[in-house]
Design a protein around this motif. Structure first.
Motif, PDB file in Angstrom:
ATOM      1  N   TYR A  70      53.227  76.020  15.848  1.00 62.49           N
ATOM      2  CA  TYR A  70      54.286  74.683  16.368  1.00 62.49           C
ATOM      3  C   TYR A  70      55.867  74.911  16.285  1.00 62.49           C
ATOM      4  O   TYR A  70      56.395  74.996  15.267  1.00 62.49           O
ATOM      5  N   ARG A  71      55.781  74.970  18.084  1.00 64.49           N
ATOM      6  CA  ARG A  71      57.904  75.526  17.408  1.00 64.49           C
ATOM      7  C   ARG A  71      58.120  74.004  18.533  1.00 64.49           C
ATOM      8  O   ARG A  71      57.850  73.887  19.592  1.00 64.49           O
ATOM      9  N   ALA A  72      59.814  73.587  17.783  1.00 63.65           N
ATOM     10  CA  ALA A  72      60.536  72.610  18.855  1.00 63.65           C
ATOM     11  C   ALA A  72      61.096  72.973  19.674  1.00 63.65           C
ATOM     12  O   ALA A  72      61.731  74.479  19.346  1.00 63.65           O
ATOM     13  N   ASP A  73      61.243  72.069  20.286  1.00 66.05           N
ATOM     14  CA  ASP A  73      62.442  72.464  21.578  1.00 66.05           C
ATOM     15  C   ASP A  73      63.470  72.915  20.446  1.00 66.05           C
ATOM     16  O   ASP A  73      64.380  73.688  21.420  1.00 66.05           O
ATOM     17  N   ALA A  74      64.691  72.817  19.611  1.00 67.47           N
ATOM     18  CA  ALA A  74      65.343  72.691  18.755  1.00 67.47           C
ATOM     19  C   ALA A  74      64.932  72.957  17.536  1.00 67.47           C
ATOM     20  O   ALA A  74      65.903  71.774  16.506  1.00 67.47           O
ATOM     21  N   GLY A 131      64.262  74.079  13.704  1.00 70.93           N
ATOM     22  CA  GLY A 131      65.762  74.836  13.055  1.00 70.93           C
ATOM     23  C   GLY A 131      65.229  76.395  11.718  1.00 70.93           C
ATOM     24  O   GLY A 131      64.659  77.010  13.067  1.00 70.93           O
ATOM     25  N   ASP A 132      65.955  76.798  10.709  1.00 70.75           N
ATOM     26  CA  ASP A 132      65.613  77.913  10.070  1.00 70.75           C
ATOM     27  C   ASP A 132      64.098  78.556   9.202  1.00 70.75           C
ATOM     28  O   ASP A 132      64.462  78.603   9.088  1.00 70.75           O
ATOM     29  N   ALA A 133      63.816  76.284   8.913  1.00 67.89           N
ATOM     30  CA  ALA A 133      62.536  76.547   8.220  1.00 67.89           C
ATOM     31  C   ALA A 133      61.506  76.069   8.271  1.00 67.89           C
ATOM     32  O   ALA A 133      60.812  76.090   9.748  1.00 67.89           O
ATOM     33  N   ALA A 134      60.335  77.152   7.943  1.00 68.79           N
ATOM     34  CA  ALA A 134      58.820  76.495   7.941  1.00 68.79           C
ATOM     35  C   ALA A 134      58.365  75.648   7.412  1.00 68.79           C
ATOM     36  O   ALA A 134      58.740  76.000   6.356  1.00 68.79           O
ATOM     37  N   VAL A 135      56.902  75.410   8.329  1.00 71.02           N
ATOM     38  CA  VAL A 135      56.008  74.443   7.028  1.00 71.02           C
ATOM     39  C   VAL A 135      54.845  75.266   7.441  1.00 71.02           C
ATOM     40  O   VAL A 135      54.698  76.096   8.188  1.00 71.02           O
ATOM     41  N   LEU A 136      54.119  75.868   5.682  1.00 70.16           N
ATOM     42  CA  LEU A 136      52.724  75.890   6.094  1.00 70.16           C
ATOM     43  C   LEU A 136      52.219  75.337   5.164  1.00 70.16           C
ATOM     44  O   LEU A 136      51.731  74.710   4.478  1.00 70.16           O
ATOM     45  N   TYR A 137      51.149  75.089   6.715  1.00 72.28           N
ATOM     46  CA  TYR A 137      50.282  73.919   6.323  1.00 72.28           C
ATOM     47  C   TYR A 137      48.761  74.025   6.195  1.00 72.28           C
ATOM     48  O   TYR A 137      48.049  75.002   7.059  1.00 72.28           O
ATOM     49  N   PHE A 138      47.814  73.242   5.345  1.00 74.60           N
ATOM     50  CA  PHE A 138      46.007  73.536   4.698  1.00 74.60           C
ATOM     51  C   PHE A 138      45.602  72.241   5.186  1.00 74.60           C
ATOM     52  O   PHE A 138      46.182  70.788   4.688  1.00 74.60           O
ATOM     53  N   HIS A 139      44.946  72.284   5.923  1.00 76.11           N
ATOM     54  CA  HIS A 139      44.553  70.614   6.244  1.00 76.11           C
ATOM     55  C   HIS A 139      43.499  70.461   5.626  1.00 76.11           C
ATOM     56  O   HIS A 139      43.125  70.930   4.400  1.00 76.11           O
ATOM     57  N   GLY A 140      42.642  69.150   5.540  1.00 74.02           N
ATOM     58  CA  GLY A 140      41.455  68.749   4.503  1.00 74.02           C
ATOM     59  C   GLY A 140      39.973  68.435   5.191  1.00 74.02           C
ATOM     60  O   GLY A 140      40.295  69.606   6.404  1.00 74.02           O
ATOM     61  N   GLY A 141      39.984  67.922   4.376  1.00 73.39           N
ATOM     62  CA  GLY A 141      38.517  67.932   4.540  1.00 73.39           C
ATOM     63  C   GLY A 141      37.039  68.370   3.887  1.00 73.39           C
ATOM     64  O   GLY A 141      36.257  69.173   4.175  1.00 73.39           O
ATOM     65  N   GLY A 142      37.618  68.737   2.447  1.00 70.43           N
ATOM     66  CA  GLY A 142      36.893  68.929   1.354  1.00 70.43           C
ATOM     67  C   GLY A 142      36.631  70.551   1.100  1.00 70.43           C
ATOM     68  O   GLY A 142      35.458  70.443   0.375  1.00 70.43           O
ATOM     69  N   ILE A 185      48.588  65.366  14.125  1.00 70.63           N
ATOM     70  CA  ILE A 185      49.445  65.638  12.521  1.00 70.63           C
ATOM     71  C   ILE A 185      50.062  66.727  12.646  1.00 70.63           C
ATOM     72  O   ILE A 185      51.795  66.908  12.039  1.00 70.63           O
ATOM     73  N   CYS A 186      50.041  67.818  12.726  1.00 69.46           N
ATOM     74  CA  CYS A 186      50.659  69.245  12.518  1.00 69.46           C
ATOM     75  C   CYS A 186      52.160  69.667  13.357  1.00 69.46           C
ATOM     76  O   CYS A 186      53.572  69.768  13.597  1.00 69.46           O
ATOM     77  N   GLY A 233      59.052  66.269  14.135  1.00 60.18           N
ATOM     78  CA  GLY A 233      59.781  64.820  13.307  1.00 60.18           C
ATOM     79  C   GLY A 233      60.849  66.081  11.940  1.00 60.18           C
ATOM     80  O   GLY A 233      61.309  65.516  11.752  1.00 60.18           O
ATOM     81  N   THR A 234      59.845  67.348  12.315  1.00 57.84           N
ATOM     82  CA  THR A 234      61.217  68.105  10.296  1.00 57.84           C
ATOM     83  C   THR A 234      61.543  69.014  11.773  1.00 57.84           C
ATOM     84  O   THR A 234      62.677  69.524  11.264  1.00 57.84           O
ATOM     85  N   GLY A 235      61.808  69.295  12.867  1.00 58.13           N
ATOM     86  CA  GLY A 235      62.258  70.389  13.168  1.00 58.13           C
ATOM     87  C   GLY A 235      62.138  71.813  12.702  1.00 58.13           C
ATOM     88  O   GLY A 235      62.237  72.614  13.257  1.00 58.13           O
ATOM     89  N   CYS A 236      60.600  72.090  12.015  1.00 53.93           N
ATOM     90  CA  CYS A 236      60.493  73.126  11.653  1.00 53.93           C
ATOM     91  C   CYS A 236      59.562  73.782  11.800  1.00 53.93           C
ATOM     92  O   CYS A 236      57.959  73.427  12.213  1.00 53.93           O
ATOM     93  N   GLU A 237      58.870  75.153  12.096  1.00 59.39           N
ATOM     94  CA  GLU A 237      57.798  75.094  12.412  1.00 59.39           C
ATOM     95  C   GLU A 237      56.927  75.343  11.578  1.00 59.39           C
ATOM     96  O   GLU A 237      57.412  75.940  10.781  1.00 59.39           O
ATOM     97  N   THR A 238      55.835  74.991  12.403  1.00 59.14           N
ATOM     98  CA  THR A 238      54.501  74.489  11.455  1.00 59.14           C
ATOM     99  C   THR A 238      53.380  75.584  11.628  1.00 59.14           C
ATOM    100  O   THR A 238      53.040  75.633  13.128  1.00 59.14           O
ATOM    101  N   VAL A 239      52.802  76.281  10.680  1.00 62.59           N
ATOM    102  CA  VAL A 239      52.036  76.869  10.798  1.00 62.59           C
ATOM    103  C   VAL A 239      50.303  76.392  10.528  1.00 62.59           C
ATOM    104  O   VAL A 239      50.880  76.167   9.066  1.00 62.59           O
TER     105      VAL A 239
END
Length: 316
Positions: free
Chosen positions: A73-77, A79-90, A102-103, A109-115
């Motif tokens: 996920y990339r925002a239109d504007a 930032g230079d930080a990235a989020v590495l995201y791990f979902h729930g589900g037991g 959510i991602c 909400g953060t401007g971070c590229e989210t993977v």
């Protein structure tokens, strides 16, 4: 016995009832395919969709004779930080679609590229398969982005993020921080919230034991930090950490214990126990005021943890 009628406000109670409506009384006896279908249907029902200004791409990255699906996920504007995201589900349920909105909102909400990482699930893949995928995804992202990386995990994904944070703390691109959201961290199931909230709405202590047993084939891995972050004997050098737990959740004490362990090792950690909330409350962030406020705090923590190294990245 804890009286949840006094702890939960009307909005949260409605969220609990809406969630429970998807599950039959014998849900724990259902075949895994049926359990996954119900979980995915429930997640779709709560999905808020993607906010404007976020572009999405689904790919796969190579990893030791296999590929790992990811969604970026990339925002239109950005930032230079990235989020590495791990979902729930037991470690049994969920994937790229179940936590897609959510991602997308984390990115917006953060401007971070989210993977988001579609790690392998039990019972088909047990032992450290999910952690192996998390490590491979981190290694790939570390070679792909220049800015700081913040690990974010929810529930089982919180355990995965913490195990990853321990393993890569000495990496040349060590994470700038980690944000764990009502994580399962392998705490003492005979004390604290495991007792006080053993029968909490949406997740009970019995549920926690069930998910753990499926992942490990019933083996006792309580002393192995690859499975239980609180078994890690040395928490020194772990990235600055923010843990968010729900008050009405057997896992809440795990967050407190993990914070205390990091602080005792000389690290930086904060624990936020969100009052009157239940496990899985991120799905209620658009309908429950308390969940909305907590999600805003989570976004601020992600930005805060990424910010100190952003300047270093620009200067370098």
């Amino acid at each position: 016995m804890t009286d949840y009628r006094t702890l939960l406000d009307a909005e949260t109670q409605a969220f609990v009832e809406h969630t429970n409506a998807f599950y039959p009384p014998d849900a724990h006896l259902l075949p895994i395919a049926r359990s996954r279908a119900i979980y995915d249907k429930m997640c779709r029902a709560f999905s808020a969709g993607r906010p404007d200004g976020v572009t999405v791409r689904t790919d796969a990255i190579p990893a030791d004779r296999r590929s790992i699906p990811i969604r970026t996920y990339r925002a239109d504007a950005p930032g230079d930080a990235a989020v590495l995201y791990f979902h729930g589900g037991g470690f049994m349920l969920g994937g790229l679609d179940s936590h897609d909105d959510i991602c997308a909102e984390i990115c917006a909400g953060t401007g971070c590229e989210t993977v988001s990482v579609d790690y392998r699930l039990a019972p088909e893949h047990k032992d450290t398969a999910s952690l192996d995928d998390a490590v491979a995804a981190f290694e790939w992202l570390a070679e792909t982005v220049r800015g700081p990386i913040v690990l974010v995990g929810e529930s089982a994904g919180g355990m995965l993020a913490a195990c990853l944070a321990h393993g890569v703390r000495n990496h040349r691109r060590a994470p700038a921080g980690q944000v764990l959201i009502y994580p399962s961290l392998g705490g003492d199931m005979t004390a604290g919230s495991y007792v006080t909230h053993a029968d909490a709405p949406l997740l009970t202590a019995r549920d926690v034991a069930f998910y753990n047993a499926v992942r490990t084939d019933g083996r006792d891995v309580s002393g192995d930090p690859r499975y239980t972050p609180l078994a890690e004997p040395d928490l020194s050098g772990v990235a600055p950490t923010a843990v968010f737990t729900a008050q009405c959740d057997p896992l809440s004490s795990d967050g407190e214990a993990y914070r205390d362990g990091i602080l005792a090792a000389g690290g930086q950690a904060d624990w936020h126990e969100e009052q009157g909330l239940v496990h899985g409350y991120l799905r209620a962030r658009h309908t429950v005021g308390r969940a909305r406020e907590s999600f805003a705090r989570i976004l601020r923590e992600i930005v805060r943890l990424a910010a100190p190294q952003r300047q270093e990245a620009r200067v370098g």
